[in-house]
Design an enzyme around this catalytic site. Sequence first.
Site, PDB file in Angstrom:
ATOM      1  CE1 TYR A  32      74.312  47.515 -54.579  1.00 15.70           C
ATOM      2  CE2 TYR A  32      75.240  49.142 -56.066  1.00 15.70           C
ATOM      3  CZ  TYR A  32      74.894  48.750 -54.785  1.00 15.70           C
ATOM      4  OH  TYR A  32      75.144  49.583 -53.732  1.00 15.70           O
ATOM      5  CE  LYS A 149      78.517  47.912 -55.056  1.00 14.74           C
ATOM      6  NZ  LYS A 149      78.217  48.983 -54.110  1.00 14.74           N
ATOM      7  CD  GLU A 182      79.363  49.749 -45.208  1.00 18.01           C
ATOM      8  OE1 GLU A 182      80.202  49.843 -46.109  1.00 18.01           O
ATOM      9  OE2 GLU A 182      78.439  48.915 -45.251  1.00 18.01           O
ATOM     10  CG  LEU A 206      80.536  46.744 -50.133  1.00 14.72           C
ATOM     11  CD1 LEU A 206      79.586  45.582 -50.440  1.00 14.72           C
ATOM     12  CD2 LEU A 206      80.304  47.877 -51.107  1.00 14.72           C
TER      13      LEU A 206
END
Length: 285
Positions: A32, A149, A182, A206
Amino acid sequence: MSIAFLDGEYMPIEQAKISPMDRGFLFGDGIYEVVPSYAGKMVGFALHIARMKDGLEAIGIQLDWSIDDWATVCNRLISENDPGNLGIYLHVSRGTDTKRFHAFPENIAPTVFAYTFAIAPAPIADKSRVTAKKASTTRDLRWDRCQIKSTALLGNVLHFQHGYAQGSDETLLFNADNQLTEASACNVFIVKNGTVITPLLDNQKLPGITRQIILDVLRNDGQIAVQERIVTMDEVANADEVWITSSSKEIAPITEIDGKPVGDGSIGDIWLAAQTLYSAAKFNY
Ligand code: PDD
């Protein structure tokens, strides 16, 4: 009423239906993107589509769409929906099979879904007009392919919920070596002695589009030192500023982590400089 796109058709979101045998539903087997758009202008569109192509290739989904095909869908959704502040959600799953079997099925077409949702107005580069955020921390327990992702977001969901249940806006994640990876749905930056520092990209993070644009605008400006390197838990605890970044948030200052103030507990000057540069340049990406 919001208009969505599903497998070639535009329709009210309530009418968009997929089969329960869709592998996106059964396995989280898909990719996505979320592309931000303000008053009809998208930020980082080509970068988002390139990342989506990389993700589809990485998991072996063949989708024969050009960047222009994606632009057509995004622009139509912007015009069909209130074009204010939008997140454009793009989702490609491996498709619908006749049975639940883990191996990739042959000869099924990917399911392509897109819709828009309202996002907060872009932050204004003004300390008195931005709301500082709080974060919690936890050990990053996701998989070893966080550069993809993937729509399989249970790890991220559980990590986000950990912070949310404590009244936080995000959860900062640290690997087994106590290095910052992250956050559950954002990249993370710290500032120390005027230098902006963010973890190096690898399979634990990511490659955020917002992150990429921030690094680019700071380097082009050349006034503030920038480093991509390992960031330790101690460095986060002792940082002057901490930011989380994402397409829907841009650069959000964190002023409290696990109940303790970040730096002096106020929004920092380097945040102000970075958000000012970002706001001025974002529509060039
Ligand atoms: N989240 N890291 C993770 C795990 C993310 O889910 C996101 C984005 C980012 C920031 O990436 P970008 O700058 O390209 O938005 C980093 C999106 C917005 C989401 O899941 O809704």
